[in-house]
Design an enzyme around this catalytic site. Structure first.
Site: not given
Length: 420
Positions: A22, A24, A215, A217, A246, A272, A299, A322, A349, A351
């Site tokens: 999770g 980024d 994807k 980060k 992203d 992104e 997002e 989202d 996105h 979530g």
């Protein structure tokens, strides 16, 4: 027989992730969390609505849910949904809470949870999955769910009707997606804090699982690290894979331009959130400067008005709205209609970890004619959902359970799912 809403409860649910998961460039210590709105009825049926946060402040969203949802108590569900666009407009413009918005932040997240709970309860009351509930509605019933205030200069009700009616003629041609299933893309291969070797290992696992899109980060202060990893992903995944980058809003304008000029050689499908999400004209400038690389964003865009400006400015190529960030499913749908008018694909996105959006992309494709590109897949919370989304050969299997797939096991079992 329609249900009456008898009570609203909220739940502050938080789920710590594994090491590095999770992460980024901005959110290095995210705790995936939901502010949950639970709508109770006379019977056992409960509507579950989610709004996503990364931990801190989740309790504030729950407080806002409790305040905004009070007026739903005693409402007949079918009557409520027959005029839901107007109901949502009134909730979002509460004379006191509007001051701490409007249509953004804690209050908007609360509206998302309330709205999503209403749709979940409605689908359960009808005994169908959310995607079928939406597809079974006629055009006027769909229009009544939506709030068009502040966007009719870009999308009128008549234009929305025309989009739905025109695509109703040949929607049977697109219903094959229900059996072919919706392609996913894998976000979890390349979290920011994963080592190079873990990223390589994850790419192999992802491709073995049938994913062809993934994807990475980026957004490190060390651009050379990001560039090396971007080219590494391309080398590991191969030329035929779709690879997205992203930045999670980390870069300044010139920084974003300079990086993407260097990254062109690895052929990114999109970049992104390349800069601050409120900088619409900045995204417009970037879109021109880094062409033919495309921009995906949304997002962190909280409402249909800002999405309208993005679309009007040609500042995005992929719309990542989202439903657990904007004002829920209702606002997601009106943003999707507006995006359809501007011929911009909607690639949400997630979530919600794809639980609700697996329903919404089916409706977007079948009822609006949106291209069925792919849907983000993040697997980290699957064990917490009663009916977790099913991925086979890199594709979302069309859900068959009733509702919006948002029930959490801890609420069903009355166990603690909160981290203090």
């Amino acid at each position: 027989m329609s249900q009456t809403i008898t009570k609203i409860t909220t739940h502050d649910t938080r789920f710590p992730l594994g090491p590095g998961a999770g992460s980024d460039a901005v959110h290095i210590d995210a705790v995936y969390s939901y502010a949950v709105c639970q709508l109770h009825t006379e019977g056992k049926t409960k509507g579950i609505g989610l709004a996503f946060t990364v931990g801190a402040g989740n309790e504030l969203v729950c407080q806002a849910i409790e305040f905004l949802a009070k007026e739903l108590v005693g409402r007949d569900l079918d009557e409520l949904m027959a005029e839901f666009g107007e109901v949502q407009r009134k909730m979002s413009n509460h004379t006191q809470y509007r001051w701490v918005g409007p249509h953004k932040g804690v209050v908007q997240l609360a509206l998302a949870a309330i709205t999503n709970a209403c749709f979940d309860l409605w689908a359960k009351e009808r005994g169908v999955p959310l995607w079928k509930l939406l597809l079974d509605l006629n055009t006027e019933d769909t229009i009544a769910l939506l709030d068009f205030s502040y966007i009719e200069d870009a999308l009128t009700k008549d234009e929305a009707r025309a989009i739905l009616n025109s695509h109703a003629i040949d929607r049977h041609k697109r219903e094959s997606i229900l059996t072919e299933n919706y392609q996913g893309y894998d976000t979890s291969i390349g979290w920011f804090n994963y080592s190079d070797q873990k990223v390589r290992d994850n790419i192999k696992k992802s491709m073995d699982a049938g994913f062809t899109s993934m994807k990475l980060k980026v957004g490190s202060p060390d651009h050379e690290r990001d560039l090396r990893r971007a080219f590494m992903v391309r080398e590991c995944a191969g030329d035929n894979a779709t690879v997205m980058l992203d930045c999670n809003q980390q870069w300044q304008m010139q920084e974003s331009i300079e990086f993407m000029m260097k990254a062109k050689g690895m052929n990114p499908y999109w970049i992104e959130e390349p800069t601050h999400p409120d900088d619409i004209l900045g995204h417009q400038t970037l879109a021109r400067a880094i062409s033919p690389i495309k921009i995906a964003c949304g997002e962190h865009v909280p409402n249909r008005i800002i999405f309208k400006n993005y679309l009007q400015s040609n500042a995005m190529h992929f719309n990542q709205v989202d439903a657990v960030r904007v004002g829920g499913i209702s606002e997601f749908l009106v943003i999707s209609l507006m995006s359809r008018k501007f011929n911009i694909p909607v690639v949400p996105h997630v979530g919600d970890m794809g639980q609700i959006h697996q329903h919404l992309v089916l409706f977007n494709h079948i009822a609006m004619g949106h291209e069925a590109l792919f849907l983000e897949h993040i697997p980290h919370l699957q064990q917490h959902f009663v009916n977790p989304c099913q991925i086979v050969d890199g594709r979302y299997i069309t859900p068959q359970d009733i509702g919006a797939s948002s029930d959490l096991k801890c609420l069903q079992n009355q166990t603690i799912c909160e981290v203090n």
